[in-house]
Design a protein around this motif. Structure first.
Motif, PDB file in Angstrom:
ATOM      1  N   GLY A  72       0.854  -1.183   0.000  1.00  0.00           N
ATOM      2  CA  GLY A  72       0.000   0.000   0.000  1.00  0.00           C
ATOM      3  C   GLY A  72       0.881   1.222   0.000  1.00  0.00           C
ATOM      4  N   SER A  73       0.347   2.355  -0.414  1.00  0.00           N
ATOM      5  CA  SER A  73       1.196   3.552  -0.399  1.00  0.00           C
ATOM      6  C   SER A  73       1.443   4.028   1.030  1.00  0.00           C
ATOM      7  N   ASP A  74       0.618   3.579   1.970  1.00  0.00           N
ATOM      8  CA  ASP A  74       0.874   3.922   3.378  1.00  0.00           C
ATOM      9  C   ASP A  74       2.270   3.472   3.814  1.00  0.00           C
ATOM     10  N   ARG A 120      -3.230  -4.468  -1.415  1.00  0.00           N
ATOM     11  CA  ARG A 120      -2.211  -3.655  -0.748  1.00  0.00           C
ATOM     12  C   ARG A 120      -0.975  -3.490  -1.637  1.00  0.00           C
ATOM     13  N   LEU A 121      -1.036  -2.560  -2.553  1.00  0.00           N
ATOM     14  CA  LEU A 121       0.100  -2.313  -3.433  1.00  0.00           C
ATOM     15  C   LEU A 121       0.218  -0.827  -3.765  1.00  0.00           C
ATOM     16  N   ASP A 176      -0.466  16.245  -0.998  1.00  0.00           N
ATOM     17  CA  ASP A 176      -1.378  15.248  -1.568  1.00  0.00           C
ATOM     18  C   ASP A 176      -2.007  15.905  -2.794  1.00  0.00           C
ATOM     19  N   ALA A 225      -2.355   9.524  -4.847  1.00  0.00           N
ATOM     20  CA  ALA A 225      -3.275   8.391  -4.722  1.00  0.00           C
ATOM     21  C   ALA A 225      -4.459   8.491  -5.689  1.00  0.00           C
ATOM     22  N   TYR A 226      -4.869   9.743  -6.004  1.00  0.00           N
ATOM     23  CA  TYR A 226      -6.089   9.930  -6.812  1.00  0.00           C
ATOM     24  C   TYR A 226      -5.815  10.503  -8.191  1.00  0.00           C
ATOM     25  N   SER A 254      -4.741   1.066  -5.149  1.00  0.00           N
ATOM     26  CA  SER A 254      -5.954   0.885  -4.345  1.00  0.00           C
ATOM     27  C   SER A 254      -7.195   1.535  -4.935  1.00  0.00           C
ATOM     28  N   LYS A 255      -7.032   2.668  -5.584  1.00  0.00           N
ATOM     29  CA  LYS A 255      -8.217   3.414  -5.994  1.00  0.00           C
ATOM     30  C   LYS A 255      -8.551   3.170  -7.472  1.00  0.00           C
ATOM     31  N   THR A 262      -0.753   4.554  -5.887  1.00  0.00           N
ATOM     32  CA  THR A 262      -1.312   3.322  -5.324  1.00  0.00           C
ATOM     33  C   THR A 262      -2.184   2.589  -6.340  1.00  0.00           C
ATOM     34  N   ASP A 304       1.946  12.877  -2.980  1.00  0.00           N
ATOM     35  CA  ASP A 304       1.094  11.690  -2.844  1.00  0.00           C
ATOM     36  C   ASP A 304      -0.004  11.777  -3.901  1.00  0.00           C
ATOM     37  N   TYR A 318      -4.326  14.109   4.073  1.00  0.00           N
ATOM     38  CA  TYR A 318      -4.518  12.704   4.439  1.00  0.00           C
ATOM     39  C   TYR A 318      -4.227  12.497   5.933  1.00  0.00           C
ATOM     40  N   LEU A 365       4.683   5.986   2.475  1.00  0.00           N
ATOM     41  CA  LEU A 365       4.624   7.249   3.232  1.00  0.00           C
ATOM     42  C   LEU A 365       5.401   7.117   4.538  1.00  0.00           C
ATOM     43  N   ALA A 370      -6.541  15.223  -0.220  1.00  0.00           N
ATOM     44  CA  ALA A 370      -7.581  14.453   0.465  1.00  0.00           C
ATOM     45  C   ALA A 370      -7.926  15.194   1.758  1.00  0.00           C
TER      46      ALA A 370
HETATM   47  C1  LIG Z   1      -6.092   5.995   0.039  1.00  0.00           C
HETATM   48  C2  LIG Z   1      -4.917   6.886   0.239  1.00  0.00           C
HETATM   49  C3  LIG Z   1      -3.658   6.382   0.484  1.00  0.00           C
HETATM   50  C4  LIG Z   1      -3.441   4.944   0.888  1.00  0.00           C
HETATM   51  O1  LIG Z   1      -3.466   4.102  -0.101  1.00  0.00           O
HETATM   52  P1  LIG Z   1      -3.009   2.593   0.099  1.00  0.00           P
HETATM   53  O2  LIG Z   1      -2.172   2.407  -1.113  1.00  0.00           O
HETATM   54  O3  LIG Z   1      -4.259   1.811   0.092  1.00  0.00           O
HETATM   55  O4  LIG Z   1      -2.214   2.449   1.358  1.00  0.00           O
HETATM   56  C5  LIG Z   1      -2.583   7.242   0.527  1.00  0.00           C
HETATM   57  N1  LIG Z   1      -2.750   8.566   0.393  1.00  0.00           N
HETATM   58  C6  LIG Z   1      -3.963   9.090   0.204  1.00  0.00           C
HETATM   59  C7  LIG Z   1      -4.086  10.566   0.086  1.00  0.00           C
HETATM   60  C8  LIG Z   1      -5.084   8.270   0.143  1.00  0.00           C
HETATM   61  O5  LIG Z   1      -6.288   8.799   0.026  1.00  0.00           O
END
Ligand SMILES: *Cc1c(COP(=O)(O)O)cnc(C)c1O
Length: 362
Positions: free
Chosen positions: A86-88, A217-218, A150, A182-183, A208-209, A206, A180, A110, A91, A154
């Motif tokens: 996951g990107s967590d 979890r990648l 971000d 993510a989106y 994830s989205k 990520t 970051d 975030y 981070l 977020a």
């Molecule tokens: C969802 C999200 C993440 C986490 O994503 P994972 O890859 O599922 O850990 C990281 N940063 C932001 C801003 C997010 O919204």
């Protein structure tokens, strides 16, 4: 907590993830920005093989095949890519690697940012968003510490242009800038191309989205060779097998299906426009979100009240208690049917309130 817990960590205020109900079928789940669509059929097809006999073996600690595929996809070299659970995960490493002089990030950003800073003893410089909940890039110049943006942000969904982020990167040549993204696949501009030009940039993304693989979890990060070496040092000092064998295969297969990503993100963007229009017609105002969610507030109904009433009616959205944004809710964009259920429930809530108010006046 036991009496043996380390003093250093006993005081931690952990991240609160969005609710993940056990009885999934009883909710329209619009609270954690997951995809309403399944992963790419190509990604799923590789599961049986990876899940079979090979699972007795450790995963490739270098993640070579997936990193090479990512490098191809994003026009960089394998040495410019690292992988996270996951990107967590990434981070966390970024706060470890670049937190010595502190980390600047927005007051509304975030939620995990503050948790990592606190856990790792990284001094946070909290930079307030402007009154309209957007970032002013000028606020990030001359701070003398690392910067985390971000983009899109977020939970506002507001995005800076690549040019605007580049001014922050160029204006801080002696400080690390972490973006970051993510989106980013839902309509914003990625800073990945800038990693070739700047040695103080790390871009985190990520699966994830947009790629509908939150459960796998990648995450991955792209930067210049030396920056990626920093991240790899921390990764290999924590868990070199942080990406399991199943996830490595699924990620690689998902990247082989760009048409599916395109189709899913296009549909989400259409549904976002559709939902935004409908909500505006019902008295909502909102930020200009380029993410797979809307961040909305109503002229009459409070944020917490709307969250609770929607939950009673089987629709989960995300409400944050933070002072500046407590009148808002973050609503994940789902498929059209989910959006119509949401809009129907909100119409009911508004009508029930009006009926109630009339009753009181009479
Ligand atoms: C969802 C999200 C993440 C986490 O994503 P994972 O890859 O599922 O850990 C990281 N940063 C932001 C801003 C997010 O919204």
């Amino acid at each position: 907590m036991s009496r043996f817990m380390s003093k250093a960590y006993a005081r931690l205020d952990a991240y609160t993830p969005g609710e993940q109900p056990q009885n999934l079928s009883s909710f329209v789940k619009l609270n954690t920005n997951e995809s309403p669509f399944p992963p790419s059929p190509m990604a799923l097809a590789c599961l049986t093989e990876a899940a079979g006999r090979q699972l007795r073996l450790y995963s490739d600690p270098t993640g070579r095949a997936l990193r090479e595929r990512l490098a191809k996809t994003y026009g960089v070299a394998m040495e410019n890519v690292t992988l996270g659970n996951g990107s967590d995960d990434l981070l966390n490493f970024a706060f470890m690697a670049y937190g010595d002089a502190g980390m600047a990030y927005a007051d509304i950003s975030y939620g995990f940012n503050a948790v990592f800073a606190d856990k790792l003893g990284v001094k946070s410089e909290i930079v307030p968003l402007k009154a309209d909940l957007t970032i002013d890039p000028a606020d990030y110049c001359g701070l003398g510490m690392s910067i985390l943006i971000d983009n899109p942000n977020a939970p506002t969904g507001e995005a800076l242009s690549r040019k605007a982020v580049e001014r922050v990167i160029a204006g801080n040549p002696d400080n690390m800038v972490i973006v970051d993204e993510a989106y980013v696949d839902f309509g914003a501009e990625s800073c990945v191309p800038l990693t070739k030009k700047y040695d103080n940039l790390l871009v985190i993304q990520t699966f994830s989205k947009s790629r509908a693989l939150a459960g796998a979890r990648l995450g991955f990060a792209i930067g210049c060779k030396d920056v990626i070496a920093d991240m790899e040092l921390l990764r290999n000092s924590t868990n070199p097998y942080n990406i399991n064998r199943l996830t490595l295969s699924i990620g690689e297969a998902a990247l082989c299906d760009p048409a599916y990503l395109e189709q899913c993100t296009q549909t989400i963007m259409e549904n976002r426009a559709y939902t935004a229009e409908a909500l505006k017609g019902m008295g909502f105002s909102m930020t200009n979100s380029l993410a797979n969610f809307l961040f909305v507030k109503h002229s009459e109904i409070g944020g917490l009240e709307l969250y609770q009433k929607l939950k009673e009616k089987g629709v989960l959205v995300r409400h944050f208690e933070k002072e500046r944004i407590r009148e808002y809710n973050r609503i994940t964009i789902g498929n059209r049917q989910q959006m119509d259920v949401l809009l129907g429930r909100i119409t009911e809530i508004i009508n029930e309130r009006r009926a109630c108010a009339c009753g009181r006046e009479a």
